[in-house]
Design a protein around this motif. Sequence first.
Motif, short mmCIF file in Angstrom:
data_model
loop_
_atom_site.label_atom_id
_atom_site.label_comp_id
_atom_site.label_asym_id
_atom_site.label_seq_id
_atom_site.Cartn_x
_atom_site.Cartn_y
_atom_site.Cartn_z
N LEU A 205 0.68 -1.17 0.18
CA LEU A 205 -0.22 0.09 0.15
C LEU A 205 0.93 1.16 0.10
CD1 LEU A 205 -2.59 -1.17 2.54
CD2 LEU A 205 -2.92 -0.90 0.18
N ARG A 206 2.11 1.14 0.75
CA ARG A 206 2.85 2.47 0.93
C ARG A 206 3.49 2.63 -0.26
NH1 ARG A 206 3.90 7.09 3.49
NH2 ARG A 206 5.84 7.48 4.31
N GLN A 207 4.42 1.56 -1.07
CA GLN A 207 5.36 1.73 -1.95
C GLN A 207 4.72 1.48 -3.06
OE1 GLN A 207 8.76 -0.56 -1.81
NE2 GLN A 207 8.84 -0.43 0.40
N GLU A 208 3.81 0.43 -3.69
CA GLU A 208 3.23 0.34 -4.80
C GLU A 208 2.34 1.34 -5.27
OE1 GLU A 208 3.45 -2.01 -8.37
OE2 GLU A 208 4.74 -1.81 -6.84
N LEU B 222 0.34 5.24 -1.19
CA LEU B 222 -0.57 6.11 -0.04
C LEU B 222 -0.06 6.49 1.07
CD1 LEU B 222 -3.43 3.25 -0.24
CD2 LEU B 222 -3.09 5.31 -1.50
N ALA B 223 -0.37 7.25 1.67
CA ALA B 223 0.25 8.20 2.86
C ALA B 223 -0.01 7.11 4.20
CB ALA B 223 -0.66 9.17 3.46
N ILE B 224 0.87 7.21 5.11
CA ILE B 224 1.22 6.11 6.23
C ILE B 224 -0.10 6.29 7.04
CG2 ILE B 224 2.17 7.90 7.82
CD1 ILE B 224 3.18 4.28 7.33
N LEU C 77 -7.27 -2.03 16.05
CA LEU C 77 -6.76 -0.97 16.93
C LEU C 77 -5.35 -0.53 16.60
CD1 LEU C 77 -8.64 -1.50 20.28
CD2 LEU C 77 -9.12 0.19 18.59
N SER C 78 -4.62 -1.54 16.58
CA SER C 78 -3.04 -1.47 16.39
C SER C 78 -2.58 -0.73 15.25
CB SER C 78 -2.17 -2.74 16.42
OG SER C 78 -1.02 -2.56 16.42
N PRO C 79 -3.22 -0.96 13.79
CA PRO C 79 -2.80 -0.20 12.89
C PRO C 79 -3.20 1.51 12.85
CG PRO C 79 -3.79 -1.96 12.18
CD PRO C 79 -4.12 -2.01 13.35
N LEU D 159 0.62 7.42 15.64
CA LEU D 159 1.88 7.45 16.48
C LEU D 159 3.03 7.69 15.57
CD1 LEU D 159 1.69 4.79 19.40
CD2 LEU D 159 1.64 7.44 19.64
N TYR D 160 3.19 7.07 14.49
CA TYR D 160 4.22 6.85 13.59
C TYR D 160 4.02 8.64 12.80
CZ TYR D 160 7.36 4.90 10.26
OH TYR D 160 8.49 4.60 9.52
N GLY D 161 2.82 8.98 12.42
CA GLY D 161 2.87 10.07 11.79
C GLY D 161 2.97 11.21 12.24
#
Length: 395
Positions: A43-46, A49-51, A356-358, A364-366
């Motif tokens: 989803l991110r590379q191919e 999409l934003a994180i 919930l985790s994703p 948090l990551y963003g």
Amino acid sequence: MLSRLTHLLRYDGYFSPMAWVLAALLFINRLSSMVKLFMALYLRQELGLAIETVGWLLSAYGAGLLIGSMAGGLLSDHVPTARLTAALFFLSVWTLIALGLVTQVPLLAGLLLFSGTLDGAIRTLHQRLIMEYCQPAQRARAQSLSRVARNLGMAVAGVAGGVLAQTDFRWVFFVSAAMTALALLWFVRSTWHRPVLIADPVPENAAGPGVPYRDKPFLWLLAAAVLLGIAFDTVYSTLGNYLREYYHLSTEAIGWQFGLNALLVVLLQIPLSHWGERWGLRRQLIAGSVLLACGLGMLPFGSGLFYACLSTVIWTLGEAFFMPPMNVLVMQHAQAGKSGQYFGLFFMSWSASALLSPVLGGQLYGHFGGHSVWLVSAALALLAIPLMYRATRSA
């Protein structure tokens, strides 16, 4: 040591024949887990999409796991488990093919939701199959063998997925669909006409009152499963992108991390579970939580491939310690009453982590950077310890 392990793996010795059949089913099916391992990278590379969007899409899969876990448990109380399992495998084949062809975000969200529903139901039904086809004394051992088969399949899937993704991400989906079709054929051939040997016995010393909503130790176990699941699921939802962006590892190196995790479980799970029959459930659960917290919490404080591998070894040991005892506890409670409801509620609680985790990890990551994800995950793993203590007071 080697001779002892060889005895444990004998077809006619430590494990029942049906335990081997179900383990083989899981091995074939888990070859399709490369989709889950590399979905975030795809989803991110191919698709670019934003994180944050990646996090929301993966949470759709988590929502499906939540729905499917409970629905599978409830349906298994009314529909023959073997027939229901075969139907879900058939639907999974076509869903995986569709995931490799669709690129629109709304359609991807719907497919991931449906895929999660199917996976959640299959996971719950596998526990029901162990209950129905294995003698009570063999069920804990069947759990261990199934975990070895599951992780052996994931080891192959991690390495193969990394190679396929390096060539073309869509091959990950198509090969996964083929492996799921093979699992369906094996399941139909092995169990379709096999009679149910054990139909929900109710032993006198079974744990719990028979109704999960009034079973207090079981409810504490559910709470601990949510916290541990959120901490552990960051491995699948965030670790790939984190190692790529902070550790600058290739997709093949990331695939080897997942492969290392699975291979360690394959090598260590049966001996650890065998010894754990004497150690007690509580000590295994607490040790697993501490190791998981250490393995994930150390990621922000190092760099390089060796350090990433060391982290993987530590959190894998934690996984190997806490996973089987949790399933054994659920089986002890489920024997006292409505098995489908117990299994459904437990796997629904565990699947809540995939929902919930994703989202939590993505936010948090963003907003705070990738390091914050692992510090929060370590804290959640440690917070689960007092809940496990309450859940195992009667055990």
